[in-house]
Design a protein around this motif. Structure first.
Motif, short mmCIF file in Angstrom:
data_model
loop_
_atom_site.label_atom_id
_atom_site.label_comp_id
_atom_site.label_asym_id
_atom_site.label_seq_id
_atom_site.Cartn_x
_atom_site.Cartn_y
_atom_site.Cartn_z
N ASP A 67 17.23 69.23 -15.73
CA ASP A 67 16.72 68.00 -15.10
C ASP A 67 17.44 67.68 -13.80
OD1 ASP A 67 14.92 67.63 -17.14
OD2 ASP A 67 16.24 66.32 -18.30
N THR A 68 18.50 68.42 -13.49
CA THR A 68 19.29 68.14 -12.29
C THR A 68 18.88 69.00 -11.11
OG1 THR A 68 21.14 67.54 -13.75
CG2 THR A 68 21.67 67.84 -11.44
N TYR A 69 18.11 70.05 -11.34
CA TYR A 69 17.67 70.90 -10.24
C TYR A 69 16.88 70.09 -9.20
CZ TYR A 69 18.93 74.84 -13.29
OH TYR A 69 19.61 75.71 -14.09
N ASP A 70 15.96 69.26 -9.69
CA ASP A 70 15.17 68.43 -8.77
C ASP A 70 16.06 67.45 -8.02
OD1 ASP A 70 13.03 69.78 -9.78
OD2 ASP A 70 11.93 68.03 -10.49
N THR A 71 17.03 66.90 -8.73
CA THR A 71 17.96 65.95 -8.09
C THR A 71 18.72 66.63 -6.96
OG1 THR A 71 18.23 64.77 -10.19
CG2 THR A 71 19.91 64.38 -8.50
N MET A 72 19.13 67.87 -7.19
CA MET A 72 19.85 68.62 -6.16
C MET A 72 18.94 68.95 -4.98
SD MET A 72 22.98 68.76 -7.00
CE MET A 72 23.49 69.89 -5.72
N MET A 73 17.68 69.24 -5.26
CA MET A 73 16.74 69.51 -4.17
C MET A 73 16.57 68.26 -3.30
SD MET A 73 13.94 71.67 -6.37
CE MET A 73 12.66 71.61 -5.12
N ARG A 74 16.54 67.10 -3.95
CA ARG A 74 16.44 65.85 -3.18
C ARG A 74 17.69 65.63 -2.33
NH1 ARG A 74 13.94 64.39 -8.07
NH2 ARG A 74 11.80 63.65 -7.78
N GLN A 75 18.85 65.95 -2.88
CA GLN A 75 20.08 65.78 -2.12
C GLN A 75 20.10 66.68 -0.89
OE1 GLN A 75 22.50 63.48 -2.69
NE2 GLN A 75 21.18 62.74 -4.33
N CYS A 76 19.64 67.90 -1.05
CA CYS A 76 19.62 68.85 0.07
C CYS A 76 18.61 68.40 1.13
CB CYS A 76 19.29 70.24 -0.44
SG CYS A 76 20.51 70.92 -1.58
N GLY A 77 17.41 68.10 0.67
CA GLY A 77 16.39 67.60 1.58
C GLY A 77 16.06 68.54 2.72
N GLU A 89 16.24 75.51 -1.36
CA GLU A 89 15.53 76.69 -1.87
C GLU A 89 16.29 77.33 -3.03
OE1 GLU A 89 13.14 78.29 2.10
OE2 GLU A 89 15.25 78.87 1.78
N ARG A 90 17.61 77.30 -2.95
CA ARG A 90 18.42 77.89 -4.03
C ARG A 90 18.18 77.13 -5.35
NH1 ARG A 90 23.80 77.52 -6.23
NH2 ARG A 90 24.44 75.79 -4.87
N PHE A 91 18.16 75.82 -5.28
CA PHE A 91 17.94 75.03 -6.49
C PHE A 91 16.48 75.10 -6.94
CE2 PHE A 91 21.89 73.12 -4.87
CZ PHE A 91 22.67 73.27 -6.00
N PHE A 92 15.58 75.31 -6.00
CA PHE A 92 14.18 75.49 -6.34
C PHE A 92 13.99 76.76 -7.17
CE2 PHE A 92 9.84 76.97 -4.77
CZ PHE A 92 9.14 76.23 -5.71
N GLU A 93 14.68 77.82 -6.76
CA GLU A 93 14.60 79.07 -7.51
C GLU A 93 15.17 78.90 -8.92
OE1 GLU A 93 13.05 81.86 -6.67
OE2 GLU A 93 12.41 80.77 -4.88
N LEU A 94 16.25 78.14 -9.05
CA LEU A 94 16.82 77.88 -10.37
C LEU A 94 15.84 77.07 -11.22
CD1 LEU A 94 20.49 76.95 -9.37
CD2 LEU A 94 19.75 79.00 -10.58
N ALA A 95 15.16 76.12 -10.59
CA ALA A 95 14.17 75.31 -11.31
C ALA A 95 13.04 76.18 -11.82
CB ALA A 95 13.64 74.20 -10.40
N GLU A 107 13.16 79.27 -12.60
CA GLU A 107 13.65 80.18 -13.64
C GLU A 107 13.91 79.47 -14.96
OE1 GLU A 107 17.12 81.89 -11.95
OE2 GLU A 107 16.04 82.99 -10.39
N SER A 108 13.95 78.14 -14.94
CA SER A 108 14.25 77.38 -16.16
C SER A 108 13.09 77.47 -17.14
CB SER A 108 14.55 75.92 -15.84
OG SER A 108 13.41 75.29 -15.28
#
Length: 270
Positions: free
Chosen positions: A148-158, A166-172, A174-175
């Motif tokens: 649930d934190t991958y999206d939060t991290m994507m928002r932080q990166c912006g 993009e790195r957290f998007f790839e992790l999302a 793969e979940s």
């Protein structure tokens, strides 16, 4: 690019984000007033839930009211649980204030879980990506669930830290529970500044077997399409309709029709 960054920050971290309606706030106020009126001997006197609901309703838009609710709760001896602490973190105007709440949480013997860390990261509001990554790694070290934190991290990166997003998007992706929200969010990160990547991500939603493009994807791609050619927008729109994607909000659809000179409800040019 600067305009896109401002739009993204206001959309995801503005004080109006997640604001409860006046009617909803009034309902929570009534429930809160009833809880405060309970005598100490009442079995529900120590129930923290009404306070949690009030804090959630306040958010950052009503930070002063949230301070009053928190002070009242502690003064009455009501013990906050994890959910109440998380709601309190969400009312903090600064990350420093959120850290104070986290330390108080630990001092009371309540160990922060995924929700607490996620809210703590959210409190950074995209202003300190290295700190957000540090907290993310701390979560990982504690063995907490990160999905649930991958999206939060994507928002932080912006849009100002696209590569990290993009790195957290790839992790999302793969979940185990990859959802369309991650795709919509990545399209928003790209926006009109990186239109081709936004378009590519939208197409990926249509091709993904385990993800269904919904209204959020519509909204995101319509925003990103401000930078592209009309033929590309029409092609993407037709592809989504053919895939059975639900309709976008009325306001977004009306704006799309006005921008590209089409008849509402038909997709055909005037």
């Amino acid at each position: 690019a600067a305009q896109h960054a401002v739009w993204f920050a206001e959309r995801h971290f503005g004080t109006s984000n997640g604001v409860v309606s006046e009617e909803g706030m009034a309902a929570h106020e009534r429930r809160y007033a009833a809880a405060v009126a309970l005598p100490p001997e009442h079995p529900k006197y120590g129930d923290a839930h009404p306070y949690e609901l009030m804090l959630m309703s306040c958010g950052t838009a009503r930070a002063e009211r949230a301070d009053e609710v928190w002070a009242e709760m502690l003064q009455r001896g009501v013990v906050p649980d994890e959910d109440t602490f998380v709601a309190r973190i969400r009312t903090c105007l600064t990350h420093q204030d959120a850290m104070v709440v986290l330390e108080e949480m630990r001092a009371r013997g309540v160990e922060p879980t995924e929700a607490a860390y996620d809210s703590l990261i959210w409190a950074l509001r995209g202003k300190d990506v290295p700190r957000a990554v540090e907290l993310f790694e701390e979560m990982k070290g504690l063995g907490l669930d990160l999905e649930d934190t991958y999206d939060t991290m994507m928002r932080q990166c912006g849009p100002e830290h696209v590569t990290e997003a993009e790195r957290f998007f790839e992790l999302a992706k793969e979940s185990e529970n990859a959802e369309e929200d991650a795709y919509a969010l990545m399209i928003e990160v790209y926006g009109p500044v990186h239109f081709e990547k936004a378009l590519q991500t939208a197409r990926a939603v249509l091709l993904a077997e385990d993800v269904f493009a919904d209204e959020a994807v519509y909204e995101a791609i319509m925003y990103a399409c401000e930078a592209g050619a009309r033929t590309q927008h029409m092609a993407m729109f037709s592809a989504m309709r053919a895939a059975g994607v639900g309709m976008c909000t009325q306001a977004a659809w009306a704006a799309w029709c006005a921008k590209f000179d089409v008849v509402e409800g038909s997709g055909e040019r005037k």
